[in-house]
Design a protein around this motif. Structure first.
Motif, PDB file in Angstrom:
ATOM      1  N   LEU A  59     127.614 -28.222 -12.575  1.00 55.42           N
ATOM      2  CA  LEU A  59     127.402 -29.614 -12.180  1.00 55.42           C
ATOM      3  C   LEU A  59     125.935 -29.920 -12.414  1.00 55.42           C
ATOM      4  O   LEU A  59     125.066 -29.201 -11.924  1.00 55.42           O
ATOM      5  N   ARG A  60     125.637 -30.950 -13.175  1.00 55.08           N
ATOM      6  CA  ARG A  60     124.245 -31.292 -13.482  1.00 55.08           C
ATOM      7  C   ARG A  60     123.999 -32.742 -13.112  1.00 55.08           C
ATOM      8  O   ARG A  60     124.765 -33.629 -13.477  1.00 55.08           O
ATOM      9  N   PHE A  61     122.897 -32.971 -12.400  1.00 58.41           N
ATOM     10  CA  PHE A  61     122.529 -34.317 -11.955  1.00 58.41           C
ATOM     11  C   PHE A  61     121.091 -34.601 -12.361  1.00 58.41           C
ATOM     12  O   PHE A  61     120.197 -33.828 -12.048  1.00 58.41           O
ATOM     13  N   SER A  62     120.891 -35.700 -13.056  1.00 56.79           N
ATOM     14  CA  SER A  62     119.543 -36.129 -13.424  1.00 56.79           C
ATOM     15  C   SER A  62     119.536 -37.643 -13.476  1.00 56.79           C
ATOM     16  O   SER A  62     120.593 -38.282 -13.445  1.00 56.79           O
ATOM     17  N   PRO A  63     118.357 -38.257 -13.584  1.00 55.77           N
ATOM     18  CA  PRO A  63     118.315 -39.721 -13.698  1.00 55.77           C
ATOM     19  C   PRO A  63     119.039 -40.230 -14.949  1.00 55.77           C
ATOM     20  O   PRO A  63     119.542 -41.345 -14.965  1.00 55.77           O
ATOM     21  N   GLU A  64     119.106 -39.399 -15.996  1.00 57.96           N
ATOM     22  CA  GLU A  64     119.714 -39.826 -17.252  1.00 57.96           C
ATOM     23  C   GLU A  64     121.213 -39.575 -17.333  1.00 57.96           C
ATOM     24  O   GLU A  64     121.913 -40.209 -18.107  1.00 57.96           O
ATOM     25  N   MET A  65     121.724 -38.598 -16.571  1.00 55.25           N
ATOM     26  CA  MET A  65     123.132 -38.244 -16.724  1.00 55.25           C
ATOM     27  C   MET A  65     123.681 -37.497 -15.527  1.00 55.25           C
ATOM     28  O   MET A  65     122.934 -36.948 -14.729  1.00 55.25           O
ATOM     29  N   VAL A  66     124.989 -37.506 -15.442  1.00 54.27           N
ATOM     30  CA  VAL A  66     125.726 -36.634 -14.540  1.00 54.27           C
ATOM     31  C   VAL A  66     126.676 -35.853 -15.437  1.00 54.27           C
ATOM     32  O   VAL A  66     127.424 -36.443 -16.214  1.00 54.27           O
ATOM     33  N   GLY A  67     126.607 -34.549 -15.379  1.00 57.15           N
ATOM     34  CA  GLY A  67     127.438 -33.734 -16.252  1.00 57.15           C
ATOM     35  C   GLY A  67     128.307 -32.776 -15.466  1.00 57.15           C
ATOM     36  O   GLY A  67     127.873 -32.204 -14.459  1.00 57.15           O
ATOM     37  N   ILE A  68     129.531 -32.623 -15.913  1.00 52.98           N
ATOM     38  CA  ILE A  68     130.448 -31.635 -15.357  1.00 52.98           C
ATOM     39  C   ILE A  68     130.940 -30.813 -16.533  1.00 52.98           C
ATOM     40  O   ILE A  68     131.553 -31.344 -17.454  1.00 52.98           O
ATOM     41  N   MET A  69     130.601 -29.529 -16.521  1.00 47.44           N
ATOM     42  CA  MET A  69     130.930 -28.660 -17.645  1.00 47.44           C
ATOM     43  C   MET A  69     131.612 -27.406 -17.113  1.00 47.44           C
ATOM     44  O   MET A  69     131.337 -26.974 -16.004  1.00 47.44           O
ATOM     45  N   GLY A  70     132.472 -26.845 -17.898  1.00 45.68           N
ATOM     46  CA  GLY A  70     133.139 -25.617 -17.506  1.00 45.68           C
ATOM     47  C   GLY A  70     132.863 -24.514 -18.496  1.00 45.68           C
ATOM     48  O   GLY A  70     132.565 -24.763 -19.660  1.00 45.68           O
ATOM     49  N   GLY A  71     132.947 -23.287 -18.023  1.00 46.99           N
ATOM     50  CA  GLY A  71     132.764 -22.161 -18.925  1.00 46.99           C
ATOM     51  C   GLY A  71     131.881 -21.102 -18.329  1.00 46.99           C
ATOM     52  O   GLY A  71     131.762 -20.970 -17.115  1.00 46.99           O
ATOM     53  N   CYS A  72     131.257 -20.352 -19.219  1.00 51.83           N
ATOM     54  CA  CYS A  72     130.354 -19.293 -18.793  1.00 51.83           C
ATOM     55  C   CYS A  72     129.182 -19.237 -19.766  1.00 51.83           C
ATOM     56  O   CYS A  72     129.220 -19.828 -20.835  1.00 51.83           O
ATOM     57  N   PHE A  73     128.156 -18.522 -19.381  1.00 53.19           N
ATOM     58  CA  PHE A  73     126.930 -18.481 -20.159  1.00 53.19           C
ATOM     59  C   PHE A  73     126.470 -17.040 -20.277  1.00 53.19           C
ATOM     60  O   PHE A  73     126.483 -16.293 -19.305  1.00 53.19           O
ATOM     61  N   SER A  74     126.102 -16.663 -21.474  1.00 56.37           N
ATOM     62  CA  SER A  74     125.546 -15.338 -21.734  1.00 56.37           C
ATOM     63  C   SER A  74     126.519 -14.226 -21.314  1.00 56.37           C
ATOM     64  O   SER A  74     126.168 -13.322 -20.562  1.00 56.37           O
ATOM     65  N   ILE A  75     127.736 -14.311 -21.838  1.00 50.64           N
ATOM     66  CA  ILE A  75     128.725 -13.306 -21.473  1.00 50.64           C
ATOM     67  C   ILE A  75     128.495 -12.023 -22.266  1.00 50.64           C
ATOM     68  O   ILE A  75     127.866 -12.033 -23.315  1.00 50.64           O
ATOM     69  N   SER A  76     129.030 -10.948 -21.759  1.00 57.16           N
ATOM     70  CA  SER A  76     128.843  -9.648 -22.403  1.00 57.16           C
ATOM     71  C   SER A  76     129.589  -9.593 -23.733  1.00 57.16           C
ATOM     72  O   SER A  76     130.543 -10.336 -23.969  1.00 57.16           O
ATOM     73  N   LYS A  77     129.160  -8.704 -24.568  1.00 57.52           N
ATOM     74  CA  LYS A  77     129.789  -8.511 -25.880  1.00 57.52           C
ATOM     75  C   LYS A  77     131.271  -8.171 -25.722  1.00 57.52           C
ATOM     76  O   LYS A  77     132.115  -8.681 -26.457  1.00 57.52           O
ATOM     77  N   GLU A  78     131.593  -7.345 -24.745  1.00 55.85           N
ATOM     78  CA  GLU A  78     132.983  -6.941 -24.516  1.00 55.85           C
ATOM     79  C   GLU A  78     133.842  -8.116 -24.064  1.00 55.85           C
ATOM     80  O   GLU A  78     134.954  -8.298 -24.541  1.00 55.85           O
ATOM     81  N   ARG A  79     133.322  -8.913 -23.151  1.00 56.09           N
ATOM     82  CA  ARG A  79     134.086 -10.064 -22.653  1.00 56.09           C
ATOM     83  C   ARG A  79     134.285 -11.091 -23.764  1.00 56.09           C
ATOM     84  O   ARG A  79     135.367 -11.650 -23.909  1.00 56.09           O
ATOM     85  N   LEU A  80     133.260 -11.318 -24.573  1.00 56.22           N
ATOM     86  CA  LEU A  80     133.379 -12.242 -25.697  1.00 56.22           C
ATOM     87  C   LEU A  80     134.427 -11.747 -26.687  1.00 56.22           C
ATOM     88  O   LEU A  80     135.251 -12.521 -27.177  1.00 56.22           O
ATOM     89  N   HIS A  81     134.433 -10.447 -26.945  1.00 58.37           N
ATOM     90  CA  HIS A  81     135.442  -9.863 -27.837  1.00 58.37           C
ATOM     91  C   HIS A  81     136.846 -10.085 -27.276  1.00 58.37           C
ATOM     92  O   HIS A  81     137.772 -10.432 -28.010  1.00 58.37           O
TER      93      HIS A  81
END
Length: 131
Positions: A59-81
């Motif tokens: 969930l991201r809140f700023s004067p310019e936008m409100v964002g709702i995003m799903g997922g993950c960030f910087s996942i391991s090589k094994e999980r990405l595979h």
């Protein structure tokens, strides 16, 4: 928001303080005293802000936008595979979720992001556009 998500994921045991991402950098030794981020972000997942490789909701809140995003960030090589393997084993199921699902297409239009620059060892280039 956590309580609402817990209705669908009862294993989510996290406090709001564990979801908030860092707002300010350590400015004690910096000439630049500007904030680290100009927005507030929370990441609601089982891993909280300390482990963004666990899928969750940003969930991201700023004067310019409100964002709702799903997922993950910087996942391991094994999980990405593992993710790529599952999609590769059932590309029609993946397409059905992201292209044929009217609710998904209406809200998100398409999967956005960058495509792979190198083909994985199994010889297939996996992106949302050419599965």
């Amino acid at each position: 928001m956590i309580k609402e998500i817990q209705k669908y994921d009862p294993k989510l045991k996290i406090e709001p303080k564990d979801c908030i991402l860092r707002i300010h950098k350590d400015i004690r030794f910096s000439k630049d005293k500007s904030p680290y981020n100009l927005h507030y972000t929370a990441f609601i997942s089982r891993g909280g802000h300390k482990n963004k490789s666990v899928p969750g909701i940003f969930l991201r809140f700023s004067p310019e936008m409100v964002g709702i995003m799903g997922g993950c960030f910087s996942i391991s090589k094994e999980r990405l595979h593992n993710v790529r393997t599952i999609i590769d084993q059932n590309p029609s199921g993946f397409r059905k979720l992201v292209e044929d699902n009217k609710a998904f297409v209406q809200k998100f239009e398409e999967i956005k992001g960058s495509a792979l620059k190198r083909i994985p060892k199994n010889g297939k280039r996996l992106t949302g556009r050419n599965l």
